[in-house]
Design a protein around this motif. Structure first.
Motif: not given
Lengths: 357, 504
Positions: B475-476, B493-496
């Protein structure tokens, strides 16, 4: 900066009431005796360890208002009523009316609305005296007694807040727990009923279960019912333990007259029952259930008859009707109330028998 | 000593000195060395401070080469010294100001002719002499995570940062500060992430500093502060490397100062002071929980004793009936009003803390035991304080130490006292009053022009992900938007969020 400091210091001159420098009274009793008002205060002392010792202060006065100031003249520390937990009215006092005290309590911002009120059969002073002598370390014997009975037994919930609500509302009358002196003990004996701030009658502890289920949903209380005619004492009674009871009112018109239907639904467990009942037979079971329902309906009818005779409305039927009708008028309603037809319908669901929680 | 090169435009610096005057002045010190010898017809003169240079480097790389190699090159000039001396960045100048500065920083000045105004400046400063080679982050301890802390040597600190941020965008901007100390102050930021305006604000404020000796980074912290009358620290100062690097990565500016093992991070928000790097090393649920505990600790620490005073002095009505007995009993022997009782204990604890901080570690332990147990127990038995008060005050002190940043925990212990006074004078109303004052003050504070109470005031819902709770790393990915970073995402963020199947 100087202004701020002086503001702080000057405005901080409010008299402080440090907790160990005031006499905190926890219970108060009011009596009417020989044309004089008698006030009794119970205050704890904490000097001998964490255990408290209850003490009594008594004074009499021709008026109600200066009882507390007069008590002060007998006390080394200023008397503070902010921790009051119970006010007990003697029966004589209650018959003369508790309006003055109630109005003063309603305006007093020091006492909380959790304050309990009660009526004693004899003099309040005597009763408080018993509690201070018989209980070793508990100044709150009576409040605890009331709370315990309200939360697990037959007593409907009462406190100053509910009392004031019923007192000031046009469609209901207040009630309070009723105590009696039994030898050297205090016993809860049911409910004291009030009309316009005056004591008018009482209901027994057994009947206060009916008041409790007719007022609100409840999850506790016990009720003994007669289910047969067989033989010896006790053999024909069952002990009903309420698990969940609801009541619903219906205001119907029948011709020119109104009918109030009360639907009571009790989910109960039968704790103790006669030995002959111990047959898992459907027929007997439904017979017993029917008997219980009939008996309970009779009891409710009898109770409401009593209320109607006394022209009091502790159940708040007037309030209920007001919520159902437009242009409700208290005077008109209570004219009709006296001989209003009230039809209770009780359903008992036995979900557990014997031992079992 | 009003010679300050980069302040020239504002300073009225009348006297223009010659090299000879400078040398005469410097010769007043006995550690200023002048070595003169003739080589090849040149009369070489070498000037340096004995106490600043590394003697080994001086002998092996300068004297040796000057004596052996200068004769081989008869037409050598100062500019050619770089050819024979294996030391980087030899500068040739005739600027007296600069010569003075450099000599005072441990450079060696080489002069070919006595009358020549030009000298070559060679760096032989002994950077690590008298300094700790390493530092464990003892004051900001965390059980998990790296234990390396910053040291006094700014070079080492820069190395520690540069080692973890392997990007050319990491910029160190060096500027000497202090008219007398000429301390090396370095502003670090990541170009392309940190907001340009923030960097400009920092540089401008640093340039405007006029001070003689910068002892420590906390001086810079105070001078840079937006509101120097506030008890609240406006910038985080940390000795933890990971904290500084995290700040850089989120778009903050880090200020390093030679001689200080602490770095200053700005702009900071109020909530930054209650985050510990350990939050990020624990699973996010635990990290968030401990962070919440810390916030609760702060509230408890600030409000516990004022509430106790207010209740006991003015609002006995609200004591639960079961607590009435214990409270009155424990106070029955105490002759003072609650306010004096509280002040007595609070001051005792402050004394203990202060004494413990000033004493050597081994004595401090004994002192803690003596103070904590003996004084506490004895003062209760002597009837000076009540037991409940003792518990509340010591719990409040304990809670104030949960704050990871020392400056903040000092502040929290300090702001308790005005609230105690308010509560003693006005009771519960006073507490509300004091808390309102506090909130108004906090709401007005700024850190490098950034609001201090963000994300609460002004409300930035997006940034709650990493404020009171520490969200999961999926989320961060976003940097805090109130820092107005030039690049919003720290990582994709998408890969995370994507979960790779083990069979793929």
């Amino acid at each position: 900066m100087v202004i701020a400091a002086s503001l702080l210091l000057l405005a901080g001159c409010k008299s402080s009431r440090v907790i160990d420098e005031v006499q905190i009274i926890q219970e108060m009793g009011y009596d009417f005796h020989d044309g004089k008002y008698v006030g009794t205060a119970v205050y704890p002392t904490f000097k001998q360890g964490p255990m408290t010792k209850p003490n009594l202060l008594t004074t009499s006065s021709p008026t109600v208002y200066d009882l507390i100031p007069r008590l002060s003249s007998k006390s080394a520390l200023p008397i503070e009523e902010g921790q009051l937990r119970l006010i007990l009215f003697g029966k004589e006092f209650a018959k003369r009316g508790i309006t003055q005290i109630v109005h003063s309590l309603a305006r007093n911002n020091k006492v909380g609305s959790h304050l309990l009120l009660g009526v004693s059969a004899g003099s309040a002073r005597e009763l408080l005296d018993i509690t201070t002598n018989t209980t070793l370390s508990d100044t709150l014997y009576l409040p605890n007694l009331v709370e315990q009975n309200a939360s697990s037994m037959n007593l409907p919930k009462t406190n100053l807040h509910l009392f004031l609500y019923n007192y000031f509302s046009k469609g209901s009358d207040p009630f309070l727990p009723y105590f009696e002196k039994k030898g050297n003990f205090v016993k809860l004996e049911g409910l004291a009923l009030f009309k316009d701030g005056k004591y008018v009658g009482k209901v027994s502890l057994r009947d206060s279960f009916l008041v409790k289920i007719l007022l609100n949903e409840t999850k506790n209380g016990v009720y003994q019912l007669k289910v047969g005619n067989r033989g010896k004492q006790g053999e024909d009674r069952v002990m009903l333990q309420n698990l969940f009871a609801t009541s619903k009112y219906e205001w119907k018109k029948k011709g020119h007259r109104h009918v109030l239907h009360i639907f009571v639904h009790i989910h109960a467990s039968v704790r103790d029952y006669p030995s002959w009942l111990d047959v898992p037979h459907k027929k007997i079971f439904s017979m017993v259930k029917k008997k219980m329902e009939d008996e309970m309906e009779n009891d409710i009818r009898r109770l409401l008859r009593y209320f109607q005779e006394k022209e009091i409305d502790p159940l708040g039927i007037g309030e209920f009707v007001r919520s159902e009708t437009r242009n409700w008028n208290a005077v008109e309603f209570y004219r009709e109330y006296k001989d209003l037809e009230i039809k209770p319908h009780v359903t008992v669901d036995i979900i557990q028998t014997g031992i079992g929680e | 000593m009003s010679i300050f090169s980069f302040f020239k435009e504002t300073k009225t610096n009348g006297e223009e000195k010659t090299l000879q005057q400078l040398l005469n002045k410097l010769r007043q010190s006995s550690d200023f060395i002048t070595v003169e010898f003739a080589v090849n017809g040149h009369l070489l003169a070498i000037y340096y401070f004995d106490s600043l240079v590394d003697p080994k480097v001086l002998q092996q790389h300068i004297l040796c080469h000057l004596q052996n190699d200068v004769p081989k090159h008869p037409t050598i000039t100062l500019e050619d010294l770089q050819k024979i001396i294996p030391i980087q960045r030899i500068e040739v100048t005739n600027d007296v100001q600069m010569i003075e500065e450099k000599i005072l920083k441990g450079f060696v000045a080489v002069q070919f002719q006595k009358t020549d105004n030009r000298v070559a400046l060679i760096n032989v400063a002994n950077e690590s002499l008298g300094l700790r080679p390493n530092n464990d982050s003892e004051n900001e301890f965390s059980v998990v995570g790296p234990k390396v802390g910053f040291v006094e040597n700014v070079g080492t600190n820069l190395h520690l940062i540069r080692r973890q941020i392997a990007t050319p965008n990491l910029v160190f901007r060096e500027m000497p500060l202090g008219t007398m100390s000429k301390t090396k102050v370095v502003v670090a930021y990541i170009d392309g992430i940190t907001n340009k305006q923030t960097i400009e604000t920092v540089i401008q404020r640093l340039e405007n500093i006029n001070f003689d000796i910068i002892f420590d980074n906390s001086l810079i912290d105070q001078i840079l502060s937006d509101n120097s009358n506030s008890p609240f620290p406006l910038f985080i100062s940390t000795e933890r490397v990971d904290r500084a690097i995290y700040a850089l990565a989120s778009g903050q500016v880090v200020i390093l100062c030679d001689g200080s093992p602490y770095v200053v991070i700005g702009p900071s928000t109020f909530f930054d002071f209650f985050t510990s790097p350990e939050d990020y090393y624990l699973p996010w649920v635990l990290g968030s929980f401990f962070r919440l505990i810390r916030f609760f600790g702060v509230m408890f620490s600030v409000l516990a004793s004022p509430v106790y005073i207010a209740v006991l002095t003015y609002h006995y009505e609200m004591i639960p009936k079961d607590l009435l007995g214990p409270i009155i009993f424990s106070r029955s022997n105490v002759p003072f009003p609650p306010i004096l009782e509280v002040l007595f204990l609070e001051i005792t604890i402050e004394l203990l803390r202060e004494a413990g901080a000033r004493l050597p570690t081994k004595v401090a332990q004994t002192l803690g035991i003596v103070g904590g147990i003996v004084i506490g127990q004895a003062s209760v038995e002597a009837g000076l304080t009540s037991t409940i008060m003792l518990i509340i005050v010591s719990l409040a002190a304990l809670a104030s130490f949960t704050t990871p940043i020392f400056k903040m925990s000092n502040t929290i212990r300090f702001i308790r006292f005005p609230i105690i006074l308010f509560s003693a004078l006005w009771g519960g109303v006073g507490i509300i009053f004091a808390v309102c004052f506090l909130l108004i003050h906090l709401g007005r504070l700024q850190s490098f022009g950034n609001p201090y109470l963000v994300p609460f005031y002004p409300l930035r819902v997006r940034n709650f992900k990493d404020s009171i709770i520490r969200s999961s790393y999926s989320q961060t990915a976003e940097r805090p938007t109130f820092l107005r970073p030039l690049a919003l995402f720290r990582y994709n963020p998408l890969k995370a969020k994507q979960k790779d199947d083990i069979d793929e």
